[in-house]
Design a protein around this motif. Sequence first.
Motif, mmCIF file in Angstrom:
data_model
loop_
_atom_site.group_PDB
_atom_site.id
_atom_site.type_symbol
_atom_site.label_atom_id
_atom_site.label_comp_id
_atom_site.label_asym_id
_atom_site.label_seq_id
_atom_site.Cartn_x
_atom_site.Cartn_y
_atom_site.Cartn_z
ATOM 1 N N PHE A 107 18.304 10.830 9.765
ATOM 2 C CA PHE A 107 17.038 10.359 9.187
ATOM 3 C C PHE A 107 17.103 10.452 7.676
ATOM 4 N N ASP A 108 16.178 9.738 7.012
ATOM 5 C CA ASP A 108 15.935 9.949 5.581
ATOM 6 C C ASP A 108 14.585 10.619 5.466
ATOM 7 N N LEU A 109 14.435 11.481 4.497
ATOM 8 C CA LEU A 109 13.111 12.046 4.246
ATOM 9 C C LEU A 109 12.221 10.952 3.674
ATOM 10 N N PHE A 110 10.988 10.936 4.098
ATOM 11 C CA PHE A 110 10.018 9.991 3.550
ATOM 12 C C PHE A 110 9.933 10.198 2.040
ATOM 13 N N ARG A 111 9.958 9.099 1.289
ATOM 14 C CA ARG A 111 9.864 9.215 -0.172
ATOM 15 C C ARG A 111 8.401 9.460 -0.544
ATOM 16 N N SER A 112 8.103 10.678 -0.921
ATOM 17 C CA SER A 112 6.703 11.087 -1.074
ATOM 18 C C SER A 112 5.975 10.347 -2.190
ATOM 19 N N ALA A 116 7.016 16.124 3.679
ATOM 20 C CA ALA A 116 7.560 14.768 3.839
ATOM 21 C C ALA A 116 8.070 14.565 5.265
ATOM 22 N N GLY A 117 7.702 13.441 5.846
ATOM 23 C CA GLY A 117 8.101 13.133 7.217
ATOM 24 C C GLY A 117 9.509 12.556 7.296
ATOM 25 N N MET A 118 9.869 12.133 8.485
ATOM 26 C CA MET A 118 11.206 11.599 8.717
ATOM 27 C C MET A 118 11.119 10.098 8.972
ATOM 28 N N GLU A 119 12.084 9.377 8.414
ATOM 29 C CA GLU A 119 12.160 7.941 8.661
ATOM 30 C C GLU A 119 13.578 7.590 9.079
ATOM 31 N N MET A 120 13.706 6.501 9.788
ATOM 32 C CA MET A 120 15.029 5.983 10.123
ATOM 33 C C MET A 120 15.836 5.881 8.829
ATOM 34 N N SER A 121 17.089 6.312 8.860
ATOM 35 C CA SER A 121 17.882 6.298 7.624
ATOM 36 C C SER A 121 18.233 4.863 7.230
ATOM 37 N N GLN A 122 18.455 4.681 5.944
ATOM 38 C CA GLN A 122 18.853 3.358 5.437
ATOM 39 C C GLN A 122 20.157 2.915 6.109
ATOM 40 N N GLY A 123 21.068 3.867 6.257
ATOM 41 C CA GLY A 123 22.359 3.555 6.872
ATOM 42 C C GLY A 123 22.193 3.086 8.309
ATOM 43 N N GLY A 124 21.323 3.782 9.030
ATOM 44 C CA GLY A 124 21.055 3.407 10.417
ATOM 45 C C GLY A 124 20.457 2.018 10.509
ATOM 46 N N LYS A 125 19.521 1.746 9.580
ATOM 47 C CA LYS A 125 18.849 0.438 9.566
ATOM 48 C C LYS A 125 19.866 -0.684 9.352
ATOM 49 N N ARG A 126 20.788 -0.416 8.413
ATOM 50 C CA ARG A 126 21.780 -1.436 8.064
ATOM 51 C C ARG A 126 22.671 -1.729 9.280
ATOM 52 N N ILE A 127 23.113 -0.660 9.943
ATOM 53 C CA ILE A 127 23.976 -0.853 11.119
ATOM 54 C C ILE A 127 23.211 -1.618 12.203
ATOM 55 N N GLU A 136 9.523 0.103 17.323
ATOM 56 C CA GLU A 136 8.514 -0.214 16.315
ATOM 57 C C GLU A 136 8.519 0.813 15.184
ATOM 58 N N ASN A 137 8.979 2.016 15.522
ATOM 59 C CA ASN A 137 9.051 3.065 14.502
ATOM 60 C C ASN A 137 10.313 2.945 13.648
ATOM 61 N N ARG A 138 11.122 1.919 13.902
ATOM 62 C CA ARG A 138 12.352 1.584 13.183
ATOM 63 C C ARG A 138 13.543 2.480 13.544
ATOM 64 N N PHE A 139 13.322 3.539 14.336
ATOM 65 C CA PHE A 139 14.462 4.335 14.802
ATOM 66 C C PHE A 139 15.186 3.524 15.888
ATOM 67 N N PHE A 140 16.435 3.918 16.192
ATOM 68 C CA PHE A 140 17.152 3.235 17.275
ATOM 69 C C PHE A 140 16.345 3.349 18.556
ATOM 70 N N LEU A 141 16.377 2.288 19.332
ATOM 71 C CA LEU A 141 15.567 2.256 20.552
ATOM 72 C C LEU A 141 16.411 2.660 21.756
ATOM 73 N N CYS A 153 18.547 9.868 14.665
ATOM 74 C CA CYS A 153 18.537 8.424 14.456
ATOM 75 C C CYS A 153 17.755 7.742 15.572
ATOM 76 N N ALA A 154 17.454 8.494 16.648
ATOM 77 C CA ALA A 154 16.724 7.913 17.775
ATOM 78 C C ALA A 154 15.249 8.302 17.754
ATOM 79 N N ALA A 155 14.920 9.383 17.107
ATOM 80 C CA ALA A 155 13.533 9.867 16.992
ATOM 81 C C ALA A 155 13.560 11.164 16.202
ATOM 82 N N PRO A 156 12.457 11.518 15.548
ATOM 83 C CA PRO A 156 12.447 12.815 14.869
ATOM 84 C C PRO A 156 12.732 13.936 15.870
#
Lengths: 344, 114, 353
Positions: free
Chosen positions: A111-116, A267-278, A288-293, A315-318
């Motif tokens: 995950f990436d930390l949410f950019r506060s 700060a919450g957790m978000e799908m990482s940029q790297g994960g999104k790109r892959i 819908e939460n942008r994590f891997f389904l 990468c699948a959920a917090p």
Amino acid sequence: MMEGKSVVVVGGGAAGMEAAGQLAKAGARVTIVEKESETGGHVSKWCYLFPDRRKSTEVIQYLNSQINQKNITLLTGEEVNLVEKKGGRFILTTSNGKELDADAVVLATGFDLFRSERKEEYGYGIYENVITSADLEVMFKKGEIRLTNGGVPQKIGFIHCVGSRDEKVGNLYCSKLCCVTAVKQAIEIKEFLKEARIFCFYMDMRMGGALYEELYHEAQVKHGISFIRGKVSEVSQTIDHRLVVKAEDTLAGRPLRMEIDMLVLMAGMEMSQGGKRIAQNSRIKTGENRFFLPADHHFGGNKSNVRGIYFAGACAAPMNITETISHARSAVQDVITYLSDGKQ
Amino acid sequence: MADFGFTIIKPRVIDYDSNDRRIAEYIFEREPSFRLCIECGACSATCSAGNFTRFSLREFNILLKRGENSYVKNELKKCMLCGKCTLVCPRGVNTRNVISLAQEAFIKLNGHEV
Amino acid sequence: MNSEGKKRIWSEYQKEIADDHFFYVRSCIRQSFFPGSEQFFLNFMRKDLGKDVFENPSHTTCTGIGYHGDIVPFSTTMTVVARHFALMKESGYKNIAISCVTSFGIYTEILETWKHFPEELEKTREYLYKATGREFDIPENMAHTSDIIYKFRDEISARAKYPLINRMTGEPLKVVEHIGCHYSKMFPKYGIGGAEFPRVLSGMIESWGGEVVDYPERRHCCGFGFRQYLVQANRGYSLSNTYKKFNSMKPYKPDLIITNCPGCNMFMDKWQYTIKAMEGTTFGSAGDSIPVLTYEEVAGLVLGYSPWDLGLQYHMVQSEPLLRKMGVDFNPDDKYKTKDGKNMPVPQNLINS
């Protein structure tokens, strides 16, 4: 049965390290691709862990021992951009243009930390002494909690759910770890600064993990930490550079105003940029939460929409470290089943 | 001074920093379980007094913690000290003692002992 | 306070502002309360910058006050605004310049409504056509007049005669900016700098030499409301909001308040008189009240326009203390004289004069 099989693990945080270690033990040749120069991911940035306040270095030590095997190759400073399935095998293209060949793939991109700073109303990066939970861990590591002017904070606030359960930033989900992290960090501050008064502003206290509620209990009765139910709507600064917090004390049904010295944003957790790109490049489904389904929420938590590609960890959920390690192990189980099935 | 037919309204905001929280501190010290209250409302749901008056022990507890003392002092009288609130509290707060200590604290505050 | 953080936010809320050929729409109240503001805008744009700013005399209210006062239904408001767009189309313009934040809020709300509910746009076209036979286009560019002044702020700065600097001390003047709720709180993307750290006025203040005061209640409403102040018995509610802001800014000893919205200006100006009359309190330094000017009046002062031509005497709080700080050359005897030298009636009970 795994002898001669090769698996690429994308990501060298807790999930990737655990998965790699278990796969290697089962006999596979494993390559870990890690974008940073070192493994360890987010865990290595923490000082002490919840709920038992163990040192994060102990977990790192364990993870290092997991990947200290001769059939594990570590590739650092490199990112995976694309995963392609060709004739039952996988080709992974990295940021340095390398092509890695594998029989199966474990995605552990974390995950990436949410950019506060995206929650503009809290003034992160604008008002002095508005920090994030990650910044506070850095202070814990240094062993001192100081204001920007070098002073010692007397009154400290925590804002829960920064970037989580928040439609305005497009994150409807709960990041799960922030409540317990706030409680852990509040207690730690009390241990550094006995006289400090601490206030946690929360929407709901979600203390669902093992020993979390007990920690909350301890924070209240032993450390006198106050919990105020209400989402902070706005932070501003006084002429004396103190922070002003506006919230509703929802249980009192009245707005509440308070001046504090330091504010910690959970700060919450978000799908990482790297994960999104892959996901985008390789057509791997995300939710819908942008994590891997996951292919199935009950019994396919590690399965992607592509046979042979599995998810491990956040990468699948917090998820917390305990869950991450279990999740990585179950990903390995899926890889073993897949490879011994003769790759149908 | 001029009268325009309207007035400046006192804010409803709980001004935490200027409120007097000595009563709350007095209770915290003597009845630490009070800190555990999460304002779930089990107490006020079952409260004998709350069924017939506006008295809410949940609201009482939270405003006591915030230092809204004039409200607290006024509400205090409504409790019948039956003890049902203590019986139902899921956090083990000795609510009955909180009421007694609040009573005591106000008397001492008047005598400048708090 | 870290300005890098603010700059990052500002860079995210930039909007395109047309350079020329504006269809100008008026406010209901500002011509009456501070008429020099509009005059400055038109003169500056047309004469100083040589821009084309067109007014159509058939333009009416946007209904904002009635809409927010609960007496005009939204479908009517949309049709009235559609008529303005029709006037613009008929006059051959595509860029609208709106001179009131309430109107600006109404326009943004309508454009967003049409975007998300296209059937409302179709209904409005039908209503307008049936009622007036007119047809309209959605503007290609929509700006508040302060956006336009913001765009040309450095041109003003380059020609500045009296920058926002205290001549006695050499220090920048301390300026409170108030952008008005409907400028960007409903739709932050329409406002320069967004809603939490708006840039439209602070950008002007800094460009003209002043220092922006970021006080705790900066983001609070001026208390205007609509349905509140319309009823005398409810006005205390409106007043109390303004009172809260004044108390919060008081420790900073502001020299000046700059407003974006005609309503905010009126209330922040006149409520200072009310509060002083009710309880004797003032909020500026040395027992003065704080002059509340529009961005156009301030731009005019900076450029060296006569304060009386700018109509500063029409405000309740008088600007003389500010004029002295800025070193503005003014003749007190001209304050209540008409252009042809006749004496106007002198109002009673003005403050700061």
